[in-house]
Scaffold this motif. Structure first.
Motif, PDB file in Angstrom:
ATOM      1  N   TYR A 177      29.628  21.804 -17.321  1.00 23.87           N
ATOM      2  CA  TYR A 177      28.703  22.730 -16.671  1.00 23.87           C
ATOM      3  C   TYR A 177      29.387  23.603 -15.623  1.00 23.87           C
ATOM      4  O   TYR A 177      28.731  24.274 -14.841  1.00 23.87           O
ATOM      5  N   GLU A 227      20.720  22.374 -15.391  1.00 25.34           N
ATOM      6  CA  GLU A 227      19.415  22.348 -14.726  1.00 25.34           C
ATOM      7  C   GLU A 227      19.518  22.982 -13.349  1.00 25.34           C
ATOM      8  O   GLU A 227      18.847  23.947 -13.050  1.00 25.34           O
ATOM      9  N   THR A 228      20.349  22.378 -12.513  1.00 27.86           N
ATOM     10  CA  THR A 228      20.515  22.899 -11.158  1.00 27.86           C
ATOM     11  C   THR A 228      22.002  22.945 -10.872  1.00 27.86           C
ATOM     12  O   THR A 228      22.756  22.193 -11.456  1.00 27.86           O
ATOM     13  N   ASP A 229      22.409  23.835  -9.969  1.00 30.55           N
ATOM     14  CA  ASP A 229      23.826  23.934  -9.639  1.00 30.55           C
ATOM     15  C   ASP A 229      24.353  22.583  -9.182  1.00 30.55           C
ATOM     16  O   ASP A 229      23.673  21.865  -8.460  1.00 30.55           O
ATOM     17  N   GLN A 230      25.555  22.275  -9.577  1.00 32.36           N
ATOM     18  CA  GLN A 230      26.133  20.998  -9.168  1.00 32.36           C
ATOM     19  C   GLN A 230      26.620  21.087  -7.725  1.00 32.36           C
ATOM     20  O   GLN A 230      27.112  22.121  -7.294  1.00 32.36           O
ATOM     21  N   LEU A 231      26.454  19.999  -6.992  1.00 27.79           N
ATOM     22  CA  LEU A 231      26.929  19.928  -5.612  1.00 27.79           C
ATOM     23  C   LEU A 231      27.884  18.741  -5.513  1.00 27.79           C
ATOM     24  O   LEU A 231      27.699  17.754  -6.211  1.00 27.79           O
ATOM     25  N   GLY A 240      26.322  16.142  -0.656  1.00 28.77           N
ATOM     26  CA  GLY A 240      25.571  17.032  -1.533  1.00 28.77           C
ATOM     27  C   GLY A 240      24.382  16.346  -2.197  1.00 28.77           C
ATOM     28  O   GLY A 240      23.367  16.982  -2.508  1.00 28.77           O
ATOM     29  N   ARG A 281      18.574  18.026  -2.458  1.00 26.57           N
ATOM     30  CA  ARG A 281      17.324  18.323  -3.171  1.00 26.57           C
ATOM     31  C   ARG A 281      16.267  17.247  -3.021  1.00 26.57           C
ATOM     32  O   ARG A 281      15.183  17.352  -3.586  1.00 26.57           O
ATOM     33  N   ILE A 316      27.119  20.938   3.494  1.00 27.14           N
ATOM     34  CA  ILE A 316      27.513  19.824   2.632  1.00 27.14           C
ATOM     35  C   ILE A 316      28.947  19.423   2.970  1.00 27.14           C
ATOM     36  O   ILE A 316      29.820  20.276   3.093  1.00 27.14           O
TER      37      ILE A 316
END
Lengths: 73, 328, 332
Positions: B263, B320-324, C63, C67, C87
């Protein structure tokens, strides 16, 4: 739960060490692990060495990685 | 000239004209030098490809590239993916007031080099300067026109039993930019794979007349690009985890930060769907880094399946969502 | 036979590699409370969100937490509204931010199990040594063995054995599970994270169940020792002491968390920032609590995939990429 990655200790400076993850290096803390020496293998979590790894196993992993690098080239 | 960009550099006055002139001289060519409101293009071919993209990367300069190089190659590559031979590029800047001119020159220089490397001309351009805070340093938009003058062509749909080829290791751009932006301190720094793909595509098309579809897996990474194609072509896709190339150092950085490389963005990679009988030829034409990573199936329509290293299979969804970066 | 893995990284690797599909039908793998993000209580997130609203506060976090939804919002939402939330890869990075921003107060959102908490304790010791006074930690840390005991004792959860977390065990050692194996007759196998480690670990666990024995075995000998990392535990318990703690979904578990010792109270963010937090209400229909205990599967949840999705998670198990629901959403 906890991502910890094996790395080889390359250079120790006081309480910090430069470790090699197999191609990338980073300075991490030795603050919670005692009697670490250069060339030891450690598990790294959140910027700290959390435990030592037995050399033979860790060397095998990194050897395979190295072979992989040669194959990938 | 002032050392930073001010609103006057975008107000239509003298400073703006000076700035435009500085940039024009860098990209100088007959069409651009006409300095008219629009470029008159003389294209013999009937069929064209046309594409545009905006570039807002942070940081502006990163190992292996910068926003200027990215802006040229990004559009060159989009054109190439449809089998067009990139010829003309437009170049528009949105600059925040206060931006250092020395950095703008550095970016312009890199644009010049990139355009020369991809053999495209910058034929029209624009600069807007906005108030401090209204933009973050500098944004670039490029559009490009390509001529369909290769002997082979690229379609828009994958076909059942097509073989999927990638031209090299994944996840380099995304990890390079992340390491630079977040100052993660991993050394040696991972380099972005940012480069032009037009000549590789040209070689592929020489060897195979019928490439079903091509895509450059930029944002969202390889997994997302494959899903886009599975959807638009109404086919299933099967990918072999063990065959997906990735540099060990990039893989390790992904491991340390908990990123899934499938991704992570690429800027110099493309996937190419070809008929099985041409696969070897195309792979050879791309070069030694190329790898066959999967095939198109008639089952699992609109879905991508990954054959894992231990021989099991699982679905490979879109990003799905940006990776952190994570520790868990 | 029901086996519970108590580590989110196991949950993810099992899903990612497709191990579950290759197992004999008789073995059912269920995911326990092994993701620190998922088990962080909603009110602890609400408190952090209230703190970031205070002027001149910089919140630092792994990180993973960005969410996670509190009652009303997440860090991601707060950042969008202008809060300074950064982060970090390591707690030491947060300390560096404190050094370079002396006029601001820097808070670190402390979450995690025994693997992570010693690194935060070490950072606090470093802050004290360097006399840094603008650095604070929210202590939402959790301990694994008390949660395992709670599950082993529970009448609702029927588990035949635990796949124990490899990296927590690097710190606490295999000795920490002896009571669970002996007193609660629960087979325990500590295992690593490679596909082969996990499969071998499951095999040894099944062997124990079949033989009717319950002991602690290590299938990750290259990293885990009987006594773990004593130095790390010494540092951990020089800064923190055990306290009762609220687990999202599981409720309050005795002595399952960590609070600041008096000597280090100046670093306690909860003490530094007295904030009012709204009464937490858990989202209607969310069964994360049951999922975390392995009583129900995400597939039993009415919200799953319909309202609750990774881009807009309702419950915590959808948030973390290693949460059970997220793993189901992505890989099943």
């Amino acid at each position: 739960m906890c991502l910890a990655i094996p790395a080889k200790v390359k250079k120790i400076e006081e309480n910090m060490a430069v470790v090699d993850f197999g191609g990338v290096r980073k300075k991490i803390s030795l603050g919670i692990l005692s009697s670490v020496e250069e060339d030891d293998y450690v598990l790294v979590h959140a910027g700290f060495a959390i435990g030592k790894l037995e050399k033979t196993e860790a060397e095998n992993t990194l050897k395979v990685l190295k072979e992989l690098e040669e194959v990938a080239r | 000239m002032n050392k930073i960009i001010t609103l006057s550099h975008g107000n239509g006055g003298r400073l703006m004209h000076e700035l435009i002139e500085t940039l024009r001289l860098k990209f100088s060519n007959k069409i651009l030098n006409e300095l008219s409101d629009a470029a008159e293009l003389n294209i013999k071919e009937k069929k064209l490809t046309f594409s545009t993209d905006s570039y807002v990367v942070k940081p502006l300069f990163f190992p292996g590239g910068d926003i200027g190089k990215l802006a040229v190659f990004g559009t060159v590559n989009d054109i190439s993916m449809r089998g067009g031979k990139p010829v003309f590029i437009s170049l528009a800047f949105i600059i925040e007031e206060g931006f250092p001119i020395q950095q703008l020159e550095k970016i312009a220089h890199s644009i010049k080099q990139a355009a020369a490397k991809a053999k495209v001309l910058i034929v029209t351009g624009d600069i807007k300067v906005v108030e401090k805070g209204a933009a973050d340093k500098i944004y670039i938009n490029t559009a490009g026109i390509g001529a369909m003058d290769y002997s082979g062509s690229v379609g828009t749909k994958a076909k059942v039993d097509d073989v999927i080829i990638i031209n090299g290791g994944i996840a380099e751009h995304g990890m390079a930019v992340l390491n630079a932006r977040e100052k993660l301190g991993f050394t040696p720094s991972i380099r972005s794979d940012c480069r032009n793909l037009n000549f590789e595509v040209e070689r592929c098309l020489k060897d195979s007349k019928n490439i079903s579809v091509m895509r450059d897996p930029t944002r969202g990474g390889l997994a997302t690009a494959l899903n886009e194609i599975a959807h638009s072509s109404n086919v299933g896709i099967e990918i072999y985890e063990k065959d997906i190339p990735i540099k060990p150092s990039v893989k390790r950085l992904c491991d340390v930060l908990g990123f899934d490389p499938l991704y992570v963005a690429n800027e110099g990679k493309f996937i190419c769907f070809v008929n099985e009988k041409n696969a070897k030829k195309v792979k050879r034409a791309i070069g030694p880094q190329a790898a066959i990573i999967g095939r198109v199936t008639s089952v699992h329509k609109k879905e991508v399946y990954l054959k894992t290293k231990i021989g099991s299979t699982r679905i490979l969804p879109m990003l799905e969502t940006d990776q952190l970066p994570r520790i868990c | 036979m029901k086996l519970m893995e108590v580590c989110g990284t196991h949950t993810v690797n099992i899903a990612r590699s497709g191990i579950k599909k290759l197992l004999p039908k008789e073995i059912e793998l269920i995911s326990g409370p092994g993701c620190p993000v998922c088990v962080t209580d909603q009110s602890d997130i609400d408190r952090a969100i209230e703190i970031v609203k205070i002027k001149d506060v910089i919140m630092t976090t792994f990180g993973d937490m960005m969410r996670v939804p509190g009652t009303k919002s997440s860090f991601m939402d707060a950042k969008r509204d202008g809060a300074d939330i950064r982060i970090v890869y390591s707690c030491l990075d947060a300390l560096n931010i404190a050094c370079s921003n002396p006029a601001k107060r820097i808070v670190f959102m402390g979450v995690g199990f025994e693997t992570t908490s010693p690194t935060i304790a070490a950072t606090i010791l470093e802050a004290k040594r360097q006399k840094i006074r603008n650095f604070f930690v929210l202590s939402n840390f959790k301990l694994i063995p008390p949660a395992l005991v709670a599950i082993a004792k529970s009448d609702r959860v029927k588990v035949n054995g635990f796949v124990c977390p490899g990296h927590v065990s690097v710190i606490i050692g295999s000795a920490a599970y002896v009571e669970i194996a002996k007193r609660y007759k629960m087979p325990c196998v500590i295992t690593g994270f490679d596909d082969i480690d996990i499969v071998k670990g499951i095999k040894r666990l099944v062997e124990q169940v079949k033989k009717g024995v319950s002991k602690v075995e290590i299938e990750y000998k290259r990293a885990v020792k009987k006594n773990g990392n004593a130095a790390a535990r010494r540092i951990l318990y020089s800064v923190f002491e055990t306290a009762d703690s609220d687990w999202r979904g599981l409720g309050r578990i005795k002595k399952s968390g960590l609070r600041f010792k008096k000597v280090y109270k100046d670093f306690d963010a909860e003490r530094e920032f007295k904030v009012e937090i709204p009464k937490a209400t858990s989202p209607k229909g969310c069964i994360c609590g049951e999922v975390l205990q392995g009583i129900e599967s995400p597939l039993d949840c009415k919200l799953f995939k319909k309202v609750c999705k990774p881009e807009r998670p309702i419950g915590p198990c959808m948030v973390s990429s290693e949460g059970t629901c997220a793993a189901y959403y992505k890989y099943e």
